[in-house]
Design a protein around this motif. Structure first.
Motif, short mmCIF file in Angstrom:
data_model
loop_
_atom_site.label_atom_id
_atom_site.label_comp_id
_atom_site.label_asym_id
_atom_site.label_seq_id
_atom_site.Cartn_x
_atom_site.Cartn_y
_atom_site.Cartn_z
N ASP A 163 0.83 -1.20 0.00
CA ASP A 163 0.00 0.00 0.00
C ASP A 163 0.87 1.26 0.00
O ASP A 163 0.61 2.22 -0.74
N HIS A 235 -8.20 2.07 14.22
CA HIS A 235 -9.22 1.56 13.30
C HIS A 235 -10.58 2.02 13.79
O HIS A 235 -10.83 2.04 15.01
N GLU A 280 -2.48 -4.56 9.09
CA GLU A 280 -2.61 -5.06 7.72
C GLU A 280 -3.11 -6.49 7.65
O GLU A 280 -3.36 -7.01 6.57
N GLY A 281 -3.24 -7.13 8.79
CA GLY A 281 -3.73 -8.50 8.84
C GLY A 281 -2.60 -9.48 9.06
O GLY A 281 -2.42 -10.00 10.16
N SER A 298 -7.77 -11.94 13.07
CA SER A 298 -7.55 -10.85 12.12
C SER A 298 -8.70 -10.81 11.14
O SER A 298 -9.52 -11.74 11.08
N TYR A 300 -9.34 -10.67 7.06
CA TYR A 300 -8.62 -11.02 5.83
C TYR A 300 -8.37 -9.79 4.97
O TYR A 300 -9.28 -9.02 4.69
N ASN A 301 -7.12 -9.60 4.60
CA ASN A 301 -6.71 -8.50 3.73
C ASN A 301 -6.06 -9.12 2.50
O ASN A 301 -4.97 -9.68 2.59
N SER A 302 -6.72 -9.02 1.37
CA SER A 302 -6.26 -9.72 0.16
C SER A 302 -4.94 -9.19 -0.37
O SER A 302 -4.28 -9.85 -1.18
N LYS A 303 -4.51 -8.02 0.10
CA LYS A 303 -3.23 -7.46 -0.37
C LYS A 303 -2.04 -8.11 0.33
O LYS A 303 -0.92 -8.03 -0.16
N ASP A 318 -14.62 -9.81 7.23
CA ASP A 318 -14.74 -8.39 7.49
C ASP A 318 -14.98 -8.19 8.99
O ASP A 318 -15.09 -9.16 9.76
N TYR A 319 -15.09 -6.93 9.42
CA TYR A 319 -15.24 -6.66 10.85
C TYR A 319 -16.63 -7.02 11.37
O TYR A 319 -16.79 -7.32 12.56
#
Length: 374
Positions: A163, A235, A280-281, A298, A300-303, A318-319
């Motif tokens: 990012d 967050h 960032e996960g 955590s 999930y963060n696809s990045k 998601d949250y």
């Protein structure tokens, strides 16, 4: 025992105040740097590797990563044939040494390095992705001239966070346009791919990270405390999530990780049953807690996560799902056999990607010019 939201730092030091304090120390830092570079480096060195690092005395994953890369690079001089040195990023405060984690690494300033080593034939500069603009805007004409006259000059951009790299793409391209030999190295498996090699426009190589299982004190379920460690990241859902957990588990200690040394952090995560990251996960809170015997939570963060992490029950889509399921998962996993089985599932998956021997091998391949994506 009532839940305790522990913030381990009580005073926030404004960045401007930090710079003012640091500027008062700079004459002493410069004097020490002059003496230390003479003691530790041969002025006639022809080949040099420079790691640019933050001028702020703090703990971040990026700082720990660069410190590790520097230390491991020093160990393999027979591969690259160069001396290795740490430097603060041009434009950032001078710093002699990091004090928040154990290390024996002295840090110099870039202008000092260029004027001290007058006979360089080869210079490799590792620069973190965020720092490209600082470097380009704070190098003098004289320093540009020195760089242009080094026959074998290479810049390697340390892409530690995709990012941040994308946010700084204009400056990265500007650096790539200014100098002819630019490469990039990647920290995460997920964005180490041909697509990103094409986006950046220069060769990419996967470094991985310094994190690996043998660095941590592993404790079993019965040795753990009723504690959830929480990343310091901001967050918008953080307060709500923690309040929900507070109401559901009044005997659970929730400890927000701030203001401690890295060694203290490693001790705390070895004691905690659970870890929750709002970052960032796939970050150090998540991975290092697992390597310490804990179970991590955590979103999930696809990045950053590879697809196989999506199968873990404590990695939520998601949250909203985290809020719905985390309390249930905490209850169901809080039995020794269940805990052990799931913890080992997380442990084995992380071990697949975080391995010291692979890390060192990847580093050697880089210095041999054997890049993952040419």
């Amino acid at each position: 025992m009532e839940i305790r939201f522990l913030s381990l730092i009580n005073k926030f030091v404004h960045k401007g105040s930090f710079i003012l304090i640091n500027s008062l120390k700079e004459p002493g830092i410069r004097k020490n740097q002059i003496e230390l570079i003479k003691q530790n480096y041969d002025i006639n060195t022809r080949r040099l590797i420079v790691f640019l690092t933050s001028g702020y005395d703090m703990i971040t994953g990026g700082i720990l990563s660069i410190s590790s890369l520097y230390e491991e690079t020093k160990k393999i001089e027979e591969i690259h044939g160069s001396q290795t040195i740490l430097s603060t990023v041009p434009g950032e405060p001078l710093l002699l040494k990091y004090t928040k984690f154990e290390n024996k690494n002295y840090i110099y300033n870039f202008s000092q390095i260029l004027t001290y080593f007058k006979d360089l034939d080869s210079l490799l500069i590792h620069i973190p992705e965020y720092a490209c603009i600082h470097f380009l805007n704070n190098i003098s004409k004289e320093e540009y001239s020195i760089l242009d006259n080094i026959s074998d000059l290479q810049f390697n951009i340390l892409i530690q966070n995709i990012d941040i790299a994308m946010e700084n793409m204009d400056e990265i391209k500007r650096l790539n346009g200014r100098f002819s030999n630019v490469t990039g190295t990647i920290a995460h498996e997920k964005y180490s791919n041909l697509e990103n090699r094409q986006k950046f426009g220069f060769p990419l190589h996967k470094f991985s990270t310094y994190v690996s299982p043998e660095q941590y004190e592993y404790k079993n379920y019965h040795e753990k405390k009723e504690m959830l460690i929480v990343s310091h990241d901001e967050h918008p859902m953080k307060s709500h999530v923690l309040n929900v957990l507070h109401k559901e588990f009044p005997q659970l200690e929730i400890r927000i990780i701030e203001g401690m040394t890295y060694e203290d952090f490693k001790k705390v995560i070895s004691e905690a049953k659970w870890a929750l990251t709002f970052g960032e996960g796939l970050d150090n809170y998540f991975i290092e807690s697992i390597f310490s015997g804990g179970i991590s939570f955590s979103v999930y963060n696809s990045k950053f996560f590879t697809e196989d992490f999506a199968s873990l029950r404590t990695v939520y889509s998601d949250y909203d799902e985290l809020i719905q399921k985390m309390a249930i998962d905490l209850k169901e996993l809080d039995h020794e056999s269940t805990y052990k089985n799931y913890q080992q599932k997380q442990y084995q998956l992380c071990s697949k990607y975080y391995d010291y021997n692979k890390y060192v091998r990847n580093l050697k391949q880089f210095y041999l010019g054997d890049y993952t994506f040419r």
